[in-house]
Design an enzyme around this catalytic site. Structure first.
Site, mmCIF file in Angstrom:
data_model
loop_
_atom_site.group_PDB
_atom_site.id
_atom_site.type_symbol
_atom_site.label_atom_id
_atom_site.label_comp_id
_atom_site.label_asym_id
_atom_site.label_seq_id
_atom_site.Cartn_x
_atom_site.Cartn_y
_atom_site.Cartn_z
ATOM 1 N N CYS A 42 0.830 -1.201 0.000
ATOM 2 C CA CYS A 42 0.000 0.000 0.000
ATOM 3 C C CYS A 42 0.867 1.254 0.000
ATOM 4 C CB CYS A 42 -0.928 -0.007 1.215
ATOM 5 S SG CYS A 42 -2.118 1.340 1.250
ATOM 6 N N CYS B 102 -5.607 -3.277 7.347
ATOM 7 C CA CYS B 102 -6.844 -2.535 7.540
ATOM 8 C C CYS B 102 -8.052 -3.199 6.898
ATOM 9 C CB CYS B 102 -6.680 -1.118 7.002
ATOM 10 S SG CYS B 102 -6.126 -1.043 5.280
#
Length: 383
Positions: free
Chosen positions: A124, A220
């Site tokens: 990410c 997440c």
């Protein structure tokens, strides 16, 4: 709101490392909706610089609303917007759900199916969080892009350097080893010298609604910790069963319900009793759907081959250390081969290292400075 005066001995120019008058500067802040990035936005606004908050929406808004331990979705976007309103700064939300799924979530599932142990947070940072935000900040005419990561940036003789955070318990340098030199030149990390308790105090001083908000979890998009469920949703074939095999004797000790449930170094969940000594997962043969197990000594490795390497600045002539897991302590290594530009290299451990899993990252340090690193592609058994 004078937050800067609450940090003794620090002025805005030093905090964001921008020469000249900071009032003439424009700072773009990556706002995830958490307390860390919110405090960075507050500090930037209090410095007198023009401050713009940017949030990447990485999930479906409706599905993510109310989820705990996530970021960049649902309530988190609302929190970021509320903080921006409180600070009186502009705030933009960009939909990156499709790119995030392709670059991070799908890759996460494919790595598990290939028998690797992925780290989506690094993917990410390499993609949506730095590459895309970097371009957005440039388009907005920013002088820098500031984030809430706990690392430190220093100007060295050969250019900017990335260092571990002052608070070892909060250090996030392992997840940022792939930061390029061009990105580091533009990035700022104002919280790297602070403990988390000070960050929360500053949030309270600024009257931010996120002051007591819990920290987000590492992965997440897996809010409940059930990685296998997420992988199955993306790749239904992930439930293919197979054999659990002793790596030394070749004996079939049992059967598993899918290799996605196992990772190198794992001991629990094997469900194979009656063995003379504890057994661990020592390898995964994805092509045969086999989980290889053995005694702990078989987890020891003497070297690891790393690929897609990145280098931040020159390699100094001093002892090197490496971390092969985010929570591991750095251990002495020697580096063989070039580091950077995607090249392959090998790190050799001074003593056998345990639980080194393909798919994880090996991050190389010289003291507190991050030199770069790469993805672990394979390992060499010790002994």
């Amino acid at each position: 709101m004078d937050l800067i005066s609450n940090i003794a001995g620090v002025n805005p120019a030093e905090l964001f490392q921008l020469p000249g008058s900071i009032s003439a500067r424009r700072i773009v802040v990556a706002m995830s909706g958490g307390v860390d990035s919110s405090v960075v936005a507050a500090l930037a606004a209090a410095s007198g610089a023009e401050t713009i908050g940017v949030t990447l929406q990485l999930y479906d808004y409706g599905a993510a609303t109310g989820r705990k331990g996530a970021c960049c979705a649902g309530d988190d976007i609302r929190d970021a917007r509320a903080v921006a309103d409180r600070l009186g700064i502009a705030h933009y939300v960009f939909d990156h759900e499709s790119a995030f799924r392709e670059e991070v979530v799908d890759r996460f599932a494919d790595d598990y199916l290939a028998g690797r142990t992925p780290i989506p947070c690094i993917r990410c940072n390499m993609g949506p969080k730095f590459t895309d935000l970097f371009a957005m900040a440039r388009d907005l005419g920013a002088d820098c892009l500031a984030t809430g990561h706990y690392v430190r940036r220093f100007e060295g003789a050969a250019g900017p350097e990335l260092h571990r955070a002052a608070d070892p318990a909060r250090d996030q340098s392992y997840f940022l080893y792939a930061t390029t030199e061009a990105q580091l030149d533009f990035l700022r990390f104002p919280l790297g010298g602070l403990p988390k308790s000070e960050t929360r105090r500053l949030a309270e001083a600024a009257g931010l609604r996120v002051a007591a908000k819990p920290d987000s979890q590492d992965i997440c998009f897996v809010p409940d910790g059930d990685y296998a469920r997420v992988v199955r949703q993306i790749r239904p074939e992930a439930d293919a069963q197979g054999e659990i095999v002793h790596a030394e004797s070749g004996a079939v000790l049992g059967h598993h319900r899918g290799i996605i449930h196992y990772t190198v170094g794992q001991r629990r969940g094997l469900e194979i009793g009656g063995q003379p000594e504890p057994l661990y997962v020592v390898g995964i043969a994805a092509e045969d759907r086999r989980v290889l197990v053995g005694p702990r000594r078989m987890l020891g490795v003497s070297a690891a081959r790393i690929v897609e390497t990145n280098r931040i600045g020159p390699i100094p002539d001093q002892p090197l250390m490496a971390k092969v897991r985010s929570l591991a302590k750095p251990v002495p290594v020697t580096l063989e081969g070039p580091l950077g530009d995607g090249a392959e290299a090998t790190i050799r451990f001074s003593d056998p290292e345990y639980g080194v899993a393909p798919g994880q990252a090996a991050v190389i340090y010289a003291g507190e400075r991050v030199l770069g690193g790469g993805w672990i592609a394979s390992t060499t058994p010790a002994g």
